[in-house]
Design an enzyme around this catalytic site. Structure first.
Site, PDB file in Angstrom:
ATOM      1  N   TRP A   9       0.851  -1.193   0.000  1.00  0.00           N
ATOM      2  CA  TRP A   9       0.000   0.000   0.000  1.00  0.00           C
ATOM      3  C   TRP A   9       0.887   1.244   0.000  1.00  0.00           C
ATOM      4  O   TRP A   9       1.233   1.774   1.067  1.00  0.00           O
ATOM      5  CB  TRP A   9      -0.912  -0.012   1.236  1.00  0.00           C
ATOM      6  CG  TRP A   9      -1.955  -1.071   1.132  1.00  0.00           C
ATOM      7  CD1 TRP A   9      -3.124  -0.984   0.449  1.00  0.00           C
ATOM      8  CD2 TRP A   9      -1.935  -2.370   1.722  1.00  0.00           C
ATOM      9  NE1 TRP A   9      -3.825  -2.154   0.550  1.00  0.00           N
ATOM     10  CE2 TRP A   9      -3.131  -3.027   1.335  1.00  0.00           C
ATOM     11  CE3 TRP A   9      -1.026  -3.066   2.530  1.00  0.00           C
ATOM     12  CZ2 TRP A   9      -3.435  -4.323   1.727  1.00  0.00           C
ATOM     13  CZ3 TRP A   9      -1.341  -4.351   2.920  1.00  0.00           C
ATOM     14  CH2 TRP A   9      -2.533  -4.965   2.526  1.00  0.00           C
ATOM     15  N   HIS A  57      -6.617   2.170   2.176  1.00  0.00           N
ATOM     16  CA  HIS A  57      -7.748   1.255   1.985  1.00  0.00           C
ATOM     17  C   HIS A  57      -8.804   1.589   3.037  1.00  0.00           C
ATOM     18  O   HIS A  57      -8.557   2.413   3.929  1.00  0.00           O
ATOM     19  CB  HIS A  57      -7.318  -0.221   2.067  1.00  0.00           C
ATOM     20  CG  HIS A  57      -6.483  -0.592   3.269  1.00  0.00           C
ATOM     21  ND1 HIS A  57      -6.079  -1.871   3.539  1.00  0.00           N
ATOM     22  CD2 HIS A  57      -5.978   0.148   4.285  1.00  0.00           C
ATOM     23  CE1 HIS A  57      -5.364  -1.905   4.644  1.00  0.00           C
ATOM     24  NE2 HIS A  57      -5.299  -0.683   5.119  1.00  0.00           N
ATOM     25  N   ARG A  68      -3.427   6.102  -3.034  1.00  0.00           N
ATOM     26  CA  ARG A  68      -2.163   5.355  -3.054  1.00  0.00           C
ATOM     27  C   ARG A  68      -1.164   6.069  -3.952  1.00  0.00           C
ATOM     28  O   ARG A  68      -1.538   6.545  -5.040  1.00  0.00           O
ATOM     29  CB  ARG A  68      -2.376   3.924  -3.563  1.00  0.00           C
ATOM     30  CG  ARG A  68      -3.136   3.088  -2.549  1.00  0.00           C
ATOM     31  CD  ARG A  68      -3.199   1.624  -2.946  1.00  0.00           C
ATOM     32  NE  ARG A  68      -4.217   0.968  -2.116  1.00  0.00           N
ATOM     33  CZ  ARG A  68      -4.599  -0.285  -2.239  1.00  0.00           C
ATOM     34  NH1 ARG A  68      -4.062  -1.050  -3.169  1.00  0.00           N
ATOM     35  NH2 ARG A  68      -5.526  -0.793  -1.448  1.00  0.00           N
ATOM     36  N   GLN A  71     -13.323   2.336  -2.312  1.00  0.00           N
ATOM     37  CA  GLN A  71     -13.475   0.940  -1.895  1.00  0.00           C
ATOM     38  C   GLN A  71     -14.767   0.819  -1.084  1.00  0.00           C
ATOM     39  O   GLN A  71     -15.270   1.813  -0.558  1.00  0.00           O
ATOM     40  CB  GLN A  71     -12.308   0.502  -0.992  1.00  0.00           C
ATOM     41  CG  GLN A  71     -11.035   0.185  -1.757  1.00  0.00           C
ATOM     42  CD  GLN A  71      -9.981  -0.497  -0.896  1.00  0.00           C
ATOM     43  OE1 GLN A  71     -10.054  -0.490   0.330  1.00  0.00           O
ATOM     44  NE2 GLN A  71      -8.984  -1.081  -1.548  1.00  0.00           N
ATOM     45  N   VAL A  87      -5.934 -11.058   7.570  1.00  0.00           N
ATOM     46  CA  VAL A  87      -6.867 -12.186   7.453  1.00  0.00           C
ATOM     47  C   VAL A  87      -6.102 -13.515   7.479  1.00  0.00           C
ATOM     48  O   VAL A  87      -4.927 -13.585   7.139  1.00  0.00           O
ATOM     49  CB  VAL A  87      -7.702 -12.128   6.150  1.00  0.00           C
ATOM     50  CG1 VAL A  87      -8.734 -11.042   6.217  1.00  0.00           C
ATOM     51  CG2 VAL A  87      -6.820 -11.977   4.929  1.00  0.00           C
ATOM     52  N   ALA A 120     -14.114 -10.499   6.439  1.00  0.00           N
ATOM     53  CA  ALA A 120     -14.040  -9.108   5.972  1.00  0.00           C
ATOM     54  C   ALA A 120     -13.686  -9.121   4.493  1.00  0.00           C
ATOM     55  O   ALA A 120     -13.168 -10.112   3.960  1.00  0.00           O
ATOM     56  CB  ALA A 120     -12.991  -8.334   6.762  1.00  0.00           C
TER      57      ALA A 120
HETATM   58  C1  YSA Z   1      -8.708  -7.678   2.150  1.00  0.00           C
HETATM   59  C2  YSA Z   1      -9.059  -8.515   3.203  1.00  0.00           C
HETATM   60  C3  YSA Z   1      -9.963  -8.052   4.132  1.00  0.00           C
HETATM   61  O1  YSA Z   1     -10.289  -8.845   5.196  1.00  0.00           O
HETATM   62  C4  YSA Z   1     -10.560  -6.806   3.996  1.00  0.00           C
HETATM   63  C5  YSA Z   1     -10.198  -6.001   2.933  1.00  0.00           C
HETATM   64  C6  YSA Z   1      -9.273  -6.419   2.029  1.00  0.00           C
HETATM   65  C7  YSA Z   1      -8.854  -5.542   0.934  1.00  0.00           C
HETATM   66  C8  YSA Z   1      -7.596  -4.781   1.252  1.00  0.00           C
HETATM   67  N1  YSA Z   1      -7.803  -3.803   2.280  1.00  0.00           N
HETATM   68  C9  YSA Z   1      -7.113  -4.106   0.010  1.00  0.00           C
HETATM   69  O2  YSA Z   1      -7.058  -2.887  -0.076  1.00  0.00           O
HETATM   70  N2  YSA Z   1      -6.798  -4.950  -0.971  1.00  0.00           N
HETATM   71  S1  YSA Z   1      -6.399  -4.484  -2.457  1.00  0.00           S
HETATM   72  O3  YSA Z   1      -5.237  -3.634  -2.417  1.00  0.00           O
HETATM   73  O4  YSA Z   1      -6.269  -5.640  -3.274  1.00  0.00           O
HETATM   74  O5  YSA Z   1      -7.625  -3.608  -2.966  1.00  0.00           O
HETATM   75  C10 YSA Z   1      -8.938  -4.142  -2.912  1.00  0.00           C
HETATM   76  C11 YSA Z   1      -9.692  -3.743  -4.156  1.00  0.00           C
HETATM   77  O6  YSA Z   1      -9.626  -2.323  -4.308  1.00  0.00           O
HETATM   78  C12 YSA Z   1      -9.054  -4.287  -5.433  1.00  0.00           C
HETATM   79  O7  YSA Z   1      -9.506  -5.605  -5.676  1.00  0.00           O
HETATM   80  C13 YSA Z   1      -9.560  -3.318  -6.448  1.00  0.00           C
HETATM   81  O8  YSA Z   1     -10.883  -3.614  -6.813  1.00  0.00           O
HETATM   82  C14 YSA Z   1      -9.536  -2.016  -5.681  1.00  0.00           C
HETATM   83  N3  YSA Z   1      -8.281  -1.315  -5.942  1.00  0.00           N
HETATM   84  C15 YSA Z   1      -7.097  -1.501  -5.338  1.00  0.00           C
HETATM   85  N4  YSA Z   1      -6.174  -0.663  -5.823  1.00  0.00           N
HETATM   86  C16 YSA Z   1      -6.784   0.074  -6.762  1.00  0.00           C
HETATM   87  C17 YSA Z   1      -8.130  -0.334  -6.845  1.00  0.00           C
HETATM   88  N5  YSA Z   1      -8.989   0.222  -7.690  1.00  0.00           N
HETATM   89  C18 YSA Z   1      -8.524   1.187  -8.471  1.00  0.00           C
HETATM   90  N6  YSA Z   1      -7.262   1.658  -8.472  1.00  0.00           N
HETATM   91  C19 YSA Z   1      -6.348   1.117  -7.631  1.00  0.00           C
HETATM   92  N7  YSA Z   1      -5.114   1.594  -7.613  1.00  0.00           N
END
Ligand code: YSA
Length: 335
Positions: free
Chosen positions: A160, A178, A204, A218, A261, A303
């Site tokens: 992140w 996030h 980010r 999100q 998780v 979650a």
């Molecule tokens: C995972 C487990 C949990 O128990 C709860 C939440 C999570 C998600 C975690 N917090 C997270 O941020 N994961 S992630 O970096 O993979 O992002 C989750 C979702 O946000 C992605 O699948 C995507 O749909 C969206 N996302 C992430 N980065 C992005 C984005 N959408 C647009 N631009 C980006 N740069």
């Protein structure tokens, strides 16, 4: 009728007519119009007096003058009505609507496509018993990382790329990367059972491409109670996918790693012959439950965190996520 009487009465009607028409033409306000009506047409007005005076005429004169006076009454009434309606339409205030112009469709704004998607997602979860809440976009390191089992030296922090907020007094303030910090905040403030969804903006420090923005939304989800299992997570997310994408869209679950998780998964939807990842998810890590003061031998939870822009891309065949925030009306007005 004697010649003298005929001339006198005819002149009287004619005189009255020219006096009335001249006065009506110069009546340039509604007050003056009303004064005119009283003077010429009122119960004690000049025309009424003339008609009342007919009794003093010889019977044959009365018929002629009476007919002329009644004609005049008809003419004056119609002239008066015309003037009165002109006066009413000219009383519209300056700058009011010109009703003679052709109608134009008013330009109406609409909800941003991200907002529309967020509302659809949260509504799907609301109908499954989740409550919607919101939290701060400017967040503390403690909630964004530490309480989620990502200590300062943990390599997962690199996942992140963080935008830190300059502050003279604090070095632990950031733009949340996030919505997961809201898991910690909700658990800190509430006892189980918990079922919430949390929509909101994330930031980010990363380069953009067709599926990545540096700021995006999100929707976080959290359910904590006694006896919650991975089957509940999968059942809930399949039901969500069925509601948003329909029963026939292919869904893929894979193992994934997130420090908060155990086990962790991600969920993807078929896209252009491949897959687009729409969310990370998993069973809440016992350490995260304990950080919030919960007894992890009693409570379990799941979650997830999903990206509404990516979901909207899948639903609306949008090929580049950067359209969402480029403020191009040709894109925005299609929703
Ligand atoms: C995972 C487990 C949990 O128990 C709860 C939440 C999570 C998600 C975690 N917090 C997270 O941020 N994961 S992630 O970096 O993979 O992002 C989750 C979702 O946000 C992605 O699948 C995507 O749909 C969206 N996302 C992430 N980065 C992005 C984005 N959408 C647009 N631009 C980006 N740069």
């Amino acid at each position: 009728m004697t010649e003298t009487q005929d001339t006198q009465t005819s002149e009287s009607v004619e005189e009255l007519k020219s006096a009335a028409v001249a006065a009506l033409n110069s009546a340039d306000s509604s007050e003056k119009l009303e004064a005119w009506r009283v003077e010429f047409m009122g119960r004690k007005g000049r025309l009424t007096s003339l008609l009342r005076g007919l009794g003093s005429f010889a019977i044959e004169d009365r018929k002629i003058v009476g007919a002329a006076a009644n004609r005049l009454r008809g003419e004056l009434e119609s002239l008066y009505e015309d003037r009165e309606s002109d006066s009413k339409s000219s009383q519209a205030p300056v700058g009011s609507i010109d009703i003679t112009l052709p109608g134009r469709k008013p330009a109406l704004g609409g909800l941003h496509p991200s907002t529309q998607m967020i509302r659809e997602i949260t509504q799907a979860f609301n109908e499954m018993g989740f409550q919607t809440i919101e939290g701060p976009e400017v967040e503390l390191e403690k909630y964004n990382f530490d309480m989620l089992n990502i200590p300062a030296d943990h390599p997962a922090r690199d996942q992140w790329d963080t935008i830190w907020v300059d502050s003279d007094t604090h070095d632990d303030v950031l733009l949340r990367t996030h919505t997961s910090p809201m898991q910690a905040r909700v658990m800190e403030e509430n006892d189980p059972p918990i079922r919430v969804v949390v929509p909101g903006k994330c930031y980010r420090y990363e380069s953009t491409d067709a599926t990545h923005e540096w700021h995006f939304n999100q929707v976080e989800g959290l359910a904590v109670d006694e006896g919650i299992t991975l089957a509940d997570l999968k059942g809930t997310l399949y039901e969500f996918a069925r509601r948003v994408f329909g029963a026939n869209r292919k869904v893929r679950f894979r193992c994934d790693y997130f420090p908060f998780v155990e086990p962790g998964v991600d969920m993807s939807i078929d896209w252009n012959g491949g897959w687009m990842e729409i969310m990370g998810a998993g069973m809440v890590h016992p350490k995260v439950l304990e950080n919030a003061g919960y007894d992890s031998s009693k409570y379990t939870g799941f979650a997830f965190g999903m990206g509404p822009e990516r979901i909207s891309m899948l639903r609306n065949e949008i090929t580049d996520i950067r359209h969402f925030f480029s403020n191009d009306l040709r894109f925005l007005t299609q929703f």
